[in-house]
Design a protein around this motif. Structure first.
Motif, PDB file in Angstrom:
ATOM      1  N   LEU A  18      45.012  48.189  39.718  1.00 21.56           N
ATOM      2  CA  LEU A  18      44.069  47.469  38.854  1.00 21.56           C
ATOM      3  C   LEU A  18      44.219  45.952  38.999  1.00 21.56           C
ATOM      4  O   LEU A  18      43.227  45.218  38.998  1.00 21.56           O
ATOM      5  CB  LEU A  18      44.263  47.884  37.396  1.00 21.56           C
ATOM      6  N   GLY A  19      45.458  45.480  39.126  1.00 20.39           N
ATOM      7  CA  GLY A  19      45.683  44.046  39.313  1.00 20.39           C
ATOM      8  C   GLY A  19      45.119  43.538  40.624  1.00 20.39           C
ATOM      9  O   GLY A  19      44.508  42.474  40.684  1.00 20.39           O
ATOM     10  N   ALA A  20      45.316  44.314  41.694  1.00 21.06           N
ATOM     11  CA  ALA A  20      44.766  43.921  42.994  1.00 21.06           C
ATOM     12  C   ALA A  20      43.239  43.905  42.941  1.00 21.06           C
ATOM     13  O   ALA A  20      42.604  43.003  43.494  1.00 21.06           O
ATOM     14  CB  ALA A  20      45.255  44.877  44.078  1.00 21.06           C
ATOM     15  N   TRP A  21      42.655  44.890  42.271  1.00 23.90           N
ATOM     16  CA  TRP A  21      41.190  44.921  42.140  1.00 23.90           C
ATOM     17  C   TRP A  21      40.694  43.716  41.346  1.00 23.90           C
ATOM     18  O   TRP A  21      39.695  43.096  41.703  1.00 23.90           O
ATOM     19  CB  TRP A  21      40.742  46.214  41.460  1.00 23.90           C
ATOM     20  N   TRP A  24      40.781  40.632  43.478  1.00 24.66           N
ATOM     21  CA  TRP A  24      39.691  40.659  44.458  1.00 24.66           C
ATOM     22  C   TRP A  24      38.349  40.375  43.782  1.00 24.66           C
ATOM     23  O   TRP A  24      37.517  39.655  44.328  1.00 24.66           O
ATOM     24  CB  TRP A  24      39.658  42.002  45.166  1.00 24.66           C
ATOM     25  N   ALA A  25      38.139  40.932  42.581  1.00 25.17           N
ATOM     26  CA  ALA A  25      36.861  40.766  41.886  1.00 25.17           C
ATOM     27  C   ALA A  25      36.666  39.330  41.406  1.00 25.17           C
ATOM     28  O   ALA A  25      35.538  38.832  41.379  1.00 25.17           O
ATOM     29  CB  ALA A  25      36.776  41.731  40.705  1.00 25.17           C
ATOM     30  N   PHE A  26      37.753  38.670  41.010  1.00 25.47           N
ATOM     31  CA  PHE A  26      37.663  37.319  40.461  1.00 25.47           C
ATOM     32  C   PHE A  26      38.355  36.314  41.372  1.00 25.47           C
ATOM     33  O   PHE A  26      39.023  35.388  40.905  1.00 25.47           O
ATOM     34  CB  PHE A  26      38.295  37.280  39.063  1.00 25.47           C
ATOM     35  N   LEU A  27      38.191  36.464  42.667  1.00 25.00           N
ATOM     36  CA  LEU A  27      38.903  35.641  43.647  1.00 25.00           C
ATOM     37  C   LEU A  27      38.654  34.139  43.472  1.00 25.00           C
ATOM     38  O   LEU A  27      39.616  33.359  43.511  1.00 25.00           O
ATOM     39  CB  LEU A  27      38.563  36.090  45.063  1.00 25.00           C
ATOM     40  N   PRO A  28      37.420  33.671  43.238  1.00 27.56           N
ATOM     41  CA  PRO A  28      37.248  32.215  43.064  1.00 27.56           C
ATOM     42  C   PRO A  28      38.027  31.662  41.863  1.00 27.56           C
ATOM     43  O   PRO A  28      38.645  30.603  41.965  1.00 27.56           O
ATOM     44  CB  PRO A  28      35.739  32.054  42.849  1.00 27.56           C
ATOM     45  N   GLN A  29      38.048  32.398  40.757  1.00 26.94           N
ATOM     46  CA  GLN A  29      38.799  31.943  39.595  1.00 26.94           C
ATOM     47  C   GLN A  29      40.299  31.982  39.848  1.00 26.94           C
ATOM     48  O   GLN A  29      41.043  31.119  39.367  1.00 26.94           O
ATOM     49  CB  GLN A  29      38.466  32.801  38.360  1.00 26.94           C
ATOM     50  N   VAL A  30      40.747  32.973  40.610  1.00 30.30           N
ATOM     51  CA  VAL A  30      42.168  33.067  40.946  1.00 30.30           C
ATOM     52  C   VAL A  30      42.581  31.872  41.797  1.00 30.30           C
ATOM     53  O   VAL A  30      43.647  31.282  41.572  1.00 30.30           O
ATOM     54  CB  VAL A  30      42.465  34.401  41.683  1.00 30.30           C
ATOM     55  N   ILE A  31      41.740  31.492  42.745  1.00 31.30           N
ATOM     56  CA  ILE A  31      42.056  30.337  43.594  1.00 31.30           C
ATOM     57  C   ILE A  31      42.134  29.067  42.758  1.00 31.30           C
ATOM     58  O   ILE A  31      43.052  28.259  42.923  1.00 31.30           O
ATOM     59  CB  ILE A  31      41.020  30.215  44.727  1.00 31.30           C
ATOM     60  N   VAL A  32      41.206  28.893  41.833  1.00 36.47           N
ATOM     61  CA  VAL A  32      41.217  27.714  40.962  1.00 36.47           C
ATOM     62  C   VAL A  32      42.477  27.708  40.101  1.00 36.47           C
ATOM     63  O   VAL A  32      43.126  26.667  39.928  1.00 36.47           O
ATOM     64  CB  VAL A  32      39.945  27.674  40.083  1.00 36.47           C
ATOM     65  N   ALA A  33      42.858  28.878  39.569  1.00 34.06           N
ATOM     66  CA  ALA A  33      44.058  28.959  38.732  1.00 34.06           C
ATOM     67  C   ALA A  33      45.310  28.620  39.531  1.00 34.06           C
ATOM     68  O   ALA A  33      46.192  27.896  39.050  1.00 34.06           O
ATOM     69  CB  ALA A  33      44.173  30.356  38.127  1.00 34.06           C
ATOM     70  N   VAL A  34      45.401  29.119  40.770  1.00 33.24           N
ATOM     71  CA  VAL A  34      46.569  28.825  41.608  1.00 33.24           C
ATOM     72  C   VAL A  34      46.618  27.344  41.941  1.00 33.24           C
ATOM     73  O   VAL A  34      47.694  26.728  41.913  1.00 33.24           O
ATOM     74  CB  VAL A  34      46.547  29.692  42.886  1.00 33.24           C
ATOM     75  N   GLU A  35      45.465  26.752  42.233  1.00 26.86           N
ATOM     76  CA  GLU A  35      45.439  25.304  42.495  1.00 26.86           C
ATOM     77  C   GLU A  35      45.891  24.528  41.269  1.00 26.86           C
ATOM     78  O   GLU A  35      46.628  23.544  41.381  1.00 26.86           O
ATOM     79  CB  GLU A  35      44.037  24.878  42.906  1.00 26.86           C
ATOM     80  N   GLY A  36      45.466  24.953  40.094  1.00 26.87           N
ATOM     81  CA  GLY A  36      45.893  24.293  38.870  1.00 26.87           C
ATOM     82  C   GLY A  36      47.382  24.428  38.642  1.00 26.87           C
ATOM     83  O   GLY A  36      48.050  23.468  38.247  1.00 26.87           O
TER      84      GLY A  36
END
Length: 59
Positions: A18-21, A24-36
Motif C-alpha cells: 500500500l505504501g509503494a502504491w 507511485w500514485a502521489f509521486l509529484p507530491q512525494v518529490i516536493v516533500a523530499v525536496e523540502g
C-alpha cells in the motif's frame, strides 16, 4: 513461527504494498516533500555550523 509472527508478516507485506502504491500514485507530491526535507536538513546543518563557528571564534 507462531501465529503472531505470521500475522505481523502478512500485515507488514500489505502495508509495504500500500505504501509503494501511495508513493507511485502521489509521486509529484512525494518529490516536493523530499525536496523540502532536504532543504530543512541543509538549513539545520548550516545553523549548527554557524553556532559551532561562533563558539570556536569566542575562545
Amino acid at each position: 513461527m507462531d501465529k503472531t509472527g505470521i500475522a505481523a508478516l502478512i500485515v507488514g507485506i500489505i502495508l509495504v504494498i500500500l505504501g509503494a502504491w501511495a508513493i507511485w500514485a502521489f509521486l509529484p507530491q512525494v518529490i516536493v516533500a523530499v525536496e523540502g526535507l532536504i532543504g530543512i536538513v541543509v538549513l539545520l546543518a548550516g545553523l549548527m555550523l554557524v553556532i559551532f563557528g561562533i563558539l570556536i571564534f569566542r575562545e
